[in-house]
Scaffold this motif. Structure first.
Motif, PDB file in Angstrom:
ATOM      1  N   PHE A 214       0.834  -1.202   0.000  1.00 41.88           N
ATOM      2  CA  PHE A 214       0.000   0.000   0.000  1.00 41.88           C
ATOM      3  C   PHE A 214       0.869   1.253   0.000  1.00 41.88           C
ATOM      4  O   PHE A 214       1.940   1.283   0.616  1.00 41.88           O
ATOM      5  N   THR A 215       0.385   2.291  -0.669  1.00 42.83           N
ATOM      6  CA  THR A 215       1.108   3.564  -0.728  1.00 42.83           C
ATOM      7  C   THR A 215       0.364   4.674  -0.009  1.00 42.83           C
ATOM      8  O   THR A 215       0.810   5.815  -0.019  1.00 42.83           O
ATOM      9  N   GLN A 216      -0.778   4.354   0.593  1.00 44.19           N
ATOM     10  CA  GLN A 216      -1.460   5.335   1.435  1.00 44.19           C
ATOM     11  C   GLN A 216      -1.827   4.681   2.751  1.00 44.19           C
ATOM     12  O   GLN A 216      -1.912   3.455   2.849  1.00 44.19           O
ATOM     13  N   LYS A 217      -2.019   5.502   3.768  1.00 44.48           N
ATOM     14  CA  LYS A 217      -2.206   4.989   5.125  1.00 44.48           C
ATOM     15  C   LYS A 217      -3.614   4.496   5.405  1.00 44.48           C
ATOM     16  O   LYS A 217      -3.810   3.653   6.269  1.00 44.48           O
ATOM     17  N   ARG A 218      -4.602   5.034   4.679  1.00 42.38           N
ATOM     18  CA  ARG A 218      -5.987   4.675   4.974  1.00 42.38           C
ATOM     19  C   ARG A 218      -6.785   4.459   3.695  1.00 42.38           C
ATOM     20  O   ARG A 218      -6.508   5.080   2.674  1.00 42.38           O
ATOM     21  N   LEU A 219      -7.764   3.566   3.794  1.00 45.14           N
ATOM     22  CA  LEU A 219      -8.801   3.407   2.778  1.00 45.14           C
ATOM     23  C   LEU A 219     -10.120   3.583   3.507  1.00 45.14           C
ATOM     24  O   LEU A 219     -10.471   2.770   4.366  1.00 45.14           O
TER      25      LEU A 219
ATOM     26  N   ASP B  54      -7.183   1.706   8.421  1.00 43.19           N
ATOM     27  CA  ASP B  54      -5.741   1.783   8.197  1.00 43.19           C
ATOM     28  C   ASP B  54      -5.319   0.627   7.302  1.00 43.19           C
ATOM     29  O   ASP B  54      -5.697  -0.527   7.552  1.00 43.19           O
ATOM     30  N   THR B  55      -4.522   0.900   6.297  1.00 42.64           N
ATOM     31  CA  THR B  55      -4.125  -0.158   5.363  1.00 42.64           C
ATOM     32  C   THR B  55      -3.254  -1.223   6.038  1.00 42.64           C
ATOM     33  O   THR B  55      -3.254  -2.372   5.598  1.00 42.64           O
TER      34      THR B  55
ATOM     35  N   GLU C 112      -1.129  -0.454  -8.516  1.00 41.02           N
ATOM     36  CA  GLU C 112      -0.932   0.943  -8.122  1.00 41.02           C
ATOM     37  C   GLU C 112      -2.068   1.480  -7.270  1.00 41.02           C
ATOM     38  O   GLU C 112      -1.835   2.217  -6.319  1.00 41.02           O
ATOM     39  N   ASN C 113      -3.296   1.119  -7.596  1.00 40.55           N
ATOM     40  CA  ASN C 113      -4.452   1.652  -6.892  1.00 40.55           C
ATOM     41  C   ASN C 113      -4.648   0.880  -5.582  1.00 40.55           C
ATOM     42  O   ASN C 113      -4.789  -0.341  -5.582  1.00 40.55           O
ATOM     43  N   ASN C 114      -4.646   1.583  -4.472  1.00 42.19           N
ATOM     44  CA  ASN C 114      -4.710   0.941  -3.158  1.00 42.19           C
ATOM     45  C   ASN C 114      -6.008   0.159  -2.940  1.00 42.19           C
ATOM     46  O   ASN C 114      -6.000  -0.919  -2.350  1.00 42.19           O
ATOM     47  N   HIS C 115      -7.123   0.676  -3.421  1.00 46.01           N
ATOM     48  CA  HIS C 115      -8.395  -0.031  -3.333  1.00 46.01           C
ATOM     49  C   HIS C 115      -8.295  -1.358  -4.085  1.00 46.01           C
ATOM     50  O   HIS C 115      -8.721  -2.406  -3.591  1.00 46.01           O
TER      51      HIS C 115
END
Length: 195
Positions: free
Chosen positions: A121-126, A130-131, A157-160
């Motif tokens: 993951f490249t972001q902390k939250r979805l 928290d990822t 690439e897309n975190n979702h």
């Protein structure tokens, strides 16, 4: 029907889980964490396991205890529904594509819990989740379900999409592993005679 109901109550959470392994992928999920609900719905739909989850947790702190304890209860319910594992295929694997993401999942209903995950993951939250909790969920789930579980995001690439490909891949691999093998429906799938 191979079914089980688990009630897990602690000072942090109250979790009720019911599973039907020979279902059609029907679900009723309510954890209070929207994105997590969405992922558990994917797990049910694509594994064909009927899943009901009602979780009340200390979300005023964060989602950690709710996600962890749901994983523990869900794994425990699946293990209980499997019984002595007589007749199951035991192993399952899946390649799970979701747009630009491709995830490989392999699992063994071995009774020897282990989790290896590559979820970049490249972001902390979805949403409100928290990822880092995705790997923690899978670890908790594998522990009580008695799974050796490997999840490897090959690229994405897309975190979702990374999260969803993992859940769908686990679902598809689990669907194969819990199926009754008509060639060995009366046997424990191990040379040891037990799993």
């Amino acid at each position: 029907m191979r079914t089980a109901t688990i009630a897990r109550k602690t000072s942090e959470t109250s979790i009720d889980v019911t599973v039907g392994l020979d279902g059609t992928g029907r679900y009723q999920i309510a954890t209070g964490v929207g994105f997590f609900d969405h992922m558990l719905e994917q797990l049910s739909r694509h594994s064909l396991i009927d899943i009901e989850v009602k979780a009340v947790g200390d979300l005023h702190i964060d989602e950690h205890h709710t996600v962890e304890d749901t994983g523990l209860a869900l794994g425990q319910a699946i293990a209980q529904a499997l019984g002595d594992k007589r007749g199951i295929r035991r192993y399952g694997d899946a390649l799970s594509p979701m747009d630009e993401t491709l995830t490989r999942v392999a699992l063994d209903i071995s009774g020897r819990p282990w989790f290896v995950g590559n979820l970049p993951f490249t972001q902390k939250r979805l949403g409100e989740m928290d990822t880092e909790m995705f790997a923690h969920f899978f670890h908790s789930f594998a522990q009580t379900a008695g799974l050796t579980l490997h999840i490897d995001t090959l690229y994405g690439e897309n975190n979702h999409h990374i999260a969803e490909a993992a859940f769908k891949g686990v679902a598809r691999a689990l669907r194969t592993a819990i199926e009754i093998d008509p060639r060995k429906a009366d046997a424990i799938p191990s040379t040891k005679g037990t799993l």
